[in-house]
Design a protein around this motif. Structure first.
Motif, PDB file in Angstrom:
ATOM      1  N   THR A  40       6.122  -0.744  -4.834  1.00 22.33           N
ATOM      2  CA  THR A  40       4.827  -0.824  -5.644  1.00 22.33           C
ATOM      3  C   THR A  40       4.016  -1.862  -5.074  1.00 22.33           C
ATOM      4  O   THR A  40       4.701  -2.999  -4.269  1.00 22.33           O
ATOM      5  CB  THR A  40       5.463  -1.242  -7.181  1.00 22.33           C
ATOM      6  OG1 THR A  40       6.248  -2.471  -7.093  1.00 22.33           O
ATOM      7  CG2 THR A  40       6.169  -0.295  -7.925  1.00 22.33           C
ATOM      8  N   SER A  41       2.832  -1.971  -5.252  1.00 30.29           N
ATOM      9  CA  SER A  41       2.017  -2.920  -4.569  1.00 30.29           C
ATOM     10  C   SER A  41       1.515  -3.797  -5.698  1.00 30.29           C
ATOM     11  O   SER A  41       1.847  -3.569  -6.924  1.00 30.29           O
ATOM     12  CB  SER A  41       0.810  -2.205  -4.013  1.00 30.29           C
ATOM     13  OG  SER A  41       0.149  -1.433  -4.830  1.00 30.29           O
ATOM     14  N   ALA A  42       0.628  -4.716  -5.409  1.00 32.01           N
ATOM     15  CA  ALA A  42      -0.111  -5.350  -6.470  1.00 32.01           C
ATOM     16  C   ALA A  42      -0.490  -4.716  -7.715  1.00 32.01           C
ATOM     17  O   ALA A  42      -0.847  -3.554  -7.305  1.00 32.01           O
ATOM     18  CB  ALA A  42      -1.098  -6.368  -6.132  1.00 32.01           C
ATOM     19  N   PRO A  44      -2.196  -2.261  -9.887  1.00 33.11           N
ATOM     20  CA  PRO A  44      -3.353  -1.343  -9.686  1.00 33.11           C
ATOM     21  C   PRO A  44      -4.559  -1.599 -10.551  1.00 33.11           C
ATOM     22  O   PRO A  44      -4.207  -1.845 -12.015  1.00 33.11           O
ATOM     23  CB  PRO A  44      -2.869  -0.048  -9.407  1.00 33.11           C
ATOM     24  CG  PRO A  44      -1.713  -0.108 -10.478  1.00 33.11           C
ATOM     25  CD  PRO A  44      -1.369  -1.628 -10.178  1.00 33.11           C
ATOM     26  N   GLY A 109      -1.413   4.877 -10.624  1.00 32.36           N
ATOM     27  CA  GLY A 109      -2.111   3.552 -10.873  1.00 32.36           C
ATOM     28  C   GLY A 109      -2.300   3.462 -12.276  1.00 32.36           C
ATOM     29  O   GLY A 109      -1.573   4.295 -13.201  1.00 32.36           O
ATOM     30  N   ARG A 125      -2.533   3.720  -0.842  1.00 29.08           N
ATOM     31  CA  ARG A 125      -1.798   2.516  -1.683  1.00 29.08           C
ATOM     32  C   ARG A 125      -2.172   1.451  -1.203  1.00 29.08           C
ATOM     33  O   ARG A 125      -2.442   0.296  -1.954  1.00 29.08           O
ATOM     34  CB  ARG A 125      -0.153   2.936  -1.817  1.00 29.08           C
ATOM     35  CG  ARG A 125       0.418   2.097  -2.522  1.00 29.08           C
ATOM     36  CD  ARG A 125       1.857   2.426  -2.620  1.00 29.08           C
ATOM     37  NE  ARG A 125       2.665   1.276  -2.955  1.00 29.08           N
ATOM     38  CZ  ARG A 125       3.350   0.387  -2.318  1.00 29.08           C
ATOM     39  NH1 ARG A 125       3.344   0.707  -0.913  1.00 29.08           N
ATOM     40  NH2 ARG A 125       3.991  -0.602  -2.740  1.00 29.08           N
ATOM     41  N   GLY A 129      -3.610   0.114  -4.371  1.00 24.21           N
ATOM     42  CA  GLY A 129      -2.659  -0.521  -5.338  1.00 24.21           C
ATOM     43  C   GLY A 129      -1.856   0.678  -5.693  1.00 24.21           C
ATOM     44  O   GLY A 129      -1.918   1.969  -5.268  1.00 24.21           O
TER      45      GLY A 129
END
Length: 139
Positions: A40-42, A44, A109, A125, A129
């Protein structure tokens, strides 16, 4: 008495149609192993169909609007995408759960989901995000 589709049946039918179109267009990608990926990213941000299209450098072609979500196809220079935005988190979760039976990879997201090839979603992504969800095909 005229037969009609219930809301959940209509939602599954629409999700199935969109996913089949994406798969037929070569966007299905590899068969995934199942379950959510740990990546997972920052956090979204919420995005509209038009904002997602702008991030992809494409003009979304709307496929319709249901009471609780919108859907569009986007042919970007990098590839083809199916874009979905949702009125609520519940509508998004319902769509995702019903769509998992068809397999594929999704970029999820805040109230939006993008369907495409896994490598395209990984690249997107980094821009918007979200988390990658790999859904194994059941059956």
């Amino acid at each position: 008495m005229k037969p009609h589709m219930t809301r959940p049946a209509w939602r599954v039918g629409t999700a199935c149609g969109g996913l089949l179109l994406a798969l037929c267009a070569g966007c299905g990608g590899e068969r995934a192993s199942g379950g959510d990926s740990a990546a997972t990213s920052a956090a979204p941000r919420s995005m509209s169909i038009e904002q997602l299209g702008a991030e992809l450098d494409c003009e979304p072609q709307r496929r319709g609007k249901a009471a609780d979500y919108r859907q569009a196809i986007c042919a970007a220079p990098s590839g083809k995408y199916l874009l979905n935005t949702f009125e609520s988190g519940r509508a998004q979760n319902d769509w995702l759960e019903h769509s998992k039976m068809y397999g594929g990879t999704y970029l999820v997201g805040h109230r939006w989901i993008v369907v495409s090839k896994p490598e395209l979603l990984s690249s997107l992504r980094g821009q918007v995000g979200g988390r990658l969800v790999n859904a194994g095909k059941s059956g």
